[in-house]
Design an enzyme around this catalytic site. Structure first.
Site, PDB file in Angstrom:
ATOM      1  N   ASP A  96       0.878  -1.160   0.000  1.00 16.05           N
ATOM      2  CA  ASP A  96       0.000   0.000   0.000  1.00 16.05           C
ATOM      3  C   ASP A  96       0.930   1.228   0.000  1.00 16.05           C
ATOM      4  O   ASP A  96       2.106   1.108   0.345  1.00 16.05           O
ATOM      5  CB  ASP A  96      -0.848  -0.053   1.280  1.00 16.05           C
ATOM      6  CG  ASP A  96      -1.623   1.204   1.512  1.00 16.05           C
ATOM      7  OD1 ASP A  96      -2.252   1.688   0.561  1.00 16.05           O
ATOM      8  OD2 ASP A  96      -1.601   1.718   2.653  1.00 16.05           O
ATOM      9  N   ASP A 148      -0.188   5.098   0.688  1.00 14.64           N
ATOM     10  CA  ASP A 148      -0.536   6.074   1.732  1.00 14.64           C
ATOM     11  C   ASP A 148      -0.486   5.420   3.112  1.00 14.64           C
ATOM     12  O   ASP A 148      -1.259   4.506   3.388  1.00 14.64           O
ATOM     13  CB  ASP A 148      -1.969   6.590   1.501  1.00 14.64           C
ATOM     14  CG  ASP A 148      -2.056   7.518   0.304  1.00 14.64           C
ATOM     15  OD1 ASP A 148      -1.222   8.423   0.211  1.00 14.64           O
ATOM     16  OD2 ASP A 148      -2.966   7.341  -0.522  1.00 14.64           O
ATOM     17  N   GLY A 200      -7.745   4.051   2.002  1.00 14.43           N
ATOM     18  CA  GLY A 200      -7.823   2.927   1.066  1.00 14.43           C
ATOM     19  C   GLY A 200      -9.060   2.960   0.176  1.00 14.43           C
ATOM     20  O   GLY A 200      -9.278   2.077  -0.633  1.00 14.43           O
ATOM     21  N   ARG A 245     -11.427   8.034  -4.599  1.00 15.39           N
ATOM     22  CA  ARG A 245     -11.871   9.430  -4.479  1.00 15.39           C
ATOM     23  C   ARG A 245     -13.388   9.576  -4.544  1.00 15.39           C
ATOM     24  O   ARG A 245     -13.990  10.319  -3.776  1.00 15.39           O
ATOM     25  CB  ARG A 245     -11.214  10.246  -5.599  1.00 15.39           C
ATOM     26  CG  ARG A 245     -10.974  11.678  -5.231  1.00 15.39           C
ATOM     27  CD  ARG A 245     -10.272  12.379  -6.379  1.00 15.39           C
ATOM     28  NE  ARG A 245      -9.009  11.742  -6.732  1.00 15.39           N
ATOM     29  CZ  ARG A 245      -8.399  11.903  -7.908  1.00 15.39           C
ATOM     30  NH1 ARG A 245      -8.937  12.666  -8.841  1.00 15.39           N
ATOM     31  NH2 ARG A 245      -7.253  11.307  -8.166  1.00 15.39           N
ATOM     32  N   SER A 280      -4.671   4.982  -5.183  1.00 17.81           N
ATOM     33  CA  SER A 280      -4.484   6.394  -5.538  1.00 17.81           C
ATOM     34  C   SER A 280      -3.983   6.581  -6.965  1.00 17.81           C
ATOM     35  O   SER A 280      -2.982   5.985  -7.366  1.00 17.81           O
ATOM     36  CB  SER A 280      -3.481   7.050  -4.588  1.00 17.81           C
ATOM     37  OG  SER A 280      -3.192   8.350  -5.040  1.00 17.81           O
ATOM     38  N   ASN A 311      -2.602   9.130  -7.877  1.00 15.57           N
ATOM     39  CA  ASN A 311      -1.399   9.954  -7.754  1.00 15.57           C
ATOM     40  C   ASN A 311      -0.157   9.133  -7.379  1.00 15.57           C
ATOM     41  O   ASN A 311       0.914   9.707  -7.184  1.00 15.57           O
ATOM     42  CB  ASN A 311      -1.620  11.040  -6.698  1.00 15.57           C
ATOM     43  CG  ASN A 311      -2.677  12.045  -7.134  1.00 15.57           C
ATOM     44  OD1 ASN A 311      -2.486  12.752  -8.124  1.00 15.57           O
ATOM     45  ND2 ASN A 311      -3.807  12.095  -6.446  1.00 15.57           N
ATOM     46  N   ASP A 371      -1.891  -0.280   6.090  1.00 19.63           N
ATOM     47  CA  ASP A 371      -2.092   0.436   7.359  1.00 19.63           C
ATOM     48  C   ASP A 371      -3.580   0.685   7.639  1.00 19.63           C
ATOM     49  O   ASP A 371      -3.905   1.329   8.623  1.00 19.63           O
ATOM     50  CB  ASP A 371      -1.363   1.791   7.333  1.00 19.63           C
ATOM     51  CG  ASP A 371      -2.043   2.769   6.399  1.00 19.63           C
ATOM     52  OD1 ASP A 371      -2.405   2.368   5.275  1.00 19.63           O
ATOM     53  OD2 ASP A 371      -2.232   3.935   6.798  1.00 19.63           O
TER      54      ASP A 371
HETATM   55  P1  B16 Z   1      -6.403   9.699  -5.055  1.00 18.14           P
HETATM   56  P2  B16 Z   1      -3.861   3.800  -0.742  1.00 18.14           P
HETATM   57  C1  B16 Z   1      -5.746   5.630  -1.139  1.00 18.14           C
HETATM   58  O1  B16 Z   1      -4.443   5.210  -1.268  1.00 18.14           O
HETATM   59  C2  B16 Z   1      -5.914   6.510   0.075  1.00 18.14           C
HETATM   60  O2  B16 Z   1      -5.729   5.746   1.264  1.00 18.14           O
HETATM   61  C3  B16 Z   1      -7.289   7.105   0.105  1.00 18.14           C
HETATM   62  O3  B16 Z   1      -7.442   7.953   1.226  1.00 18.14           O
HETATM   63  C4  B16 Z   1      -7.514   7.896  -1.197  1.00 18.14           C
HETATM   64  O4  B16 Z   1      -8.839   8.421  -1.244  1.00 18.14           O
HETATM   65  C5  B16 Z   1      -7.297   6.971  -2.385  1.00 18.14           C
HETATM   66  O5  B16 Z   1      -6.003   6.426  -2.321  1.00 18.14           O
HETATM   67  C6  B16 Z   1      -7.468   7.677  -3.711  1.00 18.14           C
HETATM   68  O6  B16 Z   1      -6.433   8.598  -3.871  1.00 18.14           O
HETATM   69  O7  B16 Z   1      -7.483  10.687  -4.759  1.00 18.14           O
HETATM   70  O8  B16 Z   1      -5.004  10.248  -4.930  1.00 18.14           O
HETATM   71  O9  B16 Z   1      -6.619   8.970  -6.356  1.00 18.14           O
HETATM   72  O10 B16 Z   1      -4.060   3.781   0.752  1.00 18.14           O
HETATM   73  O11 B16 Z   1      -4.596   2.710  -1.483  1.00 18.14           O
HETATM   74  O12 B16 Z   1      -2.407   3.903  -1.134  1.00 18.14           O
HETATM   75 MG    MG Z   2      -2.906   3.211   3.304  1.00 18.00          MG
END
Ligand code: B16
Ligand code: MG
Length: 225
Positions: free
Chosen positions: A9, A11, A46, A49, A117, A119, A171
């Site tokens: 993971d 974030d 996790g 958006r 994410s 990003n 996490d």
């Molecule tokens: P984005 P992970 C997740 O990342 C985040 O935990 C979650 O809070 C967020 O909304 C999601 O990515 C989407 O992210 O808006 O940047 O596309 O924990 O899977 O690494």
């Molecule tokens: Mg995470």
């Protein structure tokens, strides 16, 4: 059965970008008259958006927004989030991660990213980690975000490793649920239930300890066949 890939993971495991998601969502929620706190924020970890914003709307009992208005706020949140990410440097890699990556590379174990994410590639570039990574699962290529197993299955597939030979690190509760559903050995960072192995923080990541517990689980599973 040996470990051939570790699925990460992003974030909250590789870098503490969760705090930036929270700052950006809090700002957007305030704009529509909803106050969110850190406890509520746990429900967004996790989660992609679209679903994250839907959860904020449900929390604030807001049902009046049309799809184009929702898209406006989601884009605004992402722009705010990306602004916060601009200052990210390799110093922001969480403790122990770099050493663990190097340990995996030395042991010919693949490193694959299972983040929902969009990003993720930008963040990993800012952290100067792209060279060490074998694959990044594209969240747009999967139908469901965590707690569905999709992103972990994709992360294993893109590095060509069977899920039985994978370990994944998370996490968030939704992430652990996703890993378990994928049939992958789960390592939880922090106070999580249901992980196969729990560590207090990323500085506790150690290949030997993971291997030991991975084997133990396989022996237990054999006893049940
Ligand atoms: P984005 P992970 C997740 O990342 C985040 O935990 C979650 O809070 C967020 O909304 C999601 O990515 C989407 O992210 O808006 O940047 O596309 O924990 O899977 O690494
Ligand atoms: Mg995470």
């Amino acid at each position: 059965m040996e470990i051939k890939a570790v699925l990460f993971d992003l974030d909250g495991v590789i870098a503490d970008t969760a705090k930036f998601h929270f700052i950006a969502w809090k700002e957007i929620a305030k704009e529509i008259g909803v106050d969110i706190d850190e406890e509520f924020n746990e429900q967004l970890k996790g989660v992609d958006r679209v679903l994250s914003f839907d959860r904020i709307l449900a929390y604030g009992n807001i049902t009046s927004l049309k799809e184009d208005e929702k898209e406006y706020y989601r884009t605004k949140k992402n722009n705010l989030y990306k602004e916060l990410l601009q200052g990210l440097t390799p110093q922001d890699i969480l403790p122990g991660i770099l050493d663990f990556f190097n340990e995996l590379i030395d042991n010919n174990i693949k490193i694959s990213i299972a983040s929902i994410s969009q990003n993720a590639p930008y963040i990993l570039e800012k952290l100067d980690l792209l060279d060490k990574i074998d694959g990044i699962a594209d969240p747009r290529s999967v139908n469901n975000s965590k707690p569905a197993p999709d992103i972990f299955l994709k992360a294993a597939e893109i590095v060509g490793v069977d899920v039985k030979n994978c370990v994944a690190i998370e996490d968030a509760e939704a992430g652990i649920e996703a890993i378990n559903k994928a049939g992958v050995f789960s390592v939880g960072v922090g106070n999580l239930v249901d992980a196969d192995l729990l560590i207090d923080s990323t500085s506790g990541l150690n290949l030997n300890i993971i291997k030991e517990n991975f084997k133990k689980k396989q022996n237990i599973m054999k006893m049940h066949v």
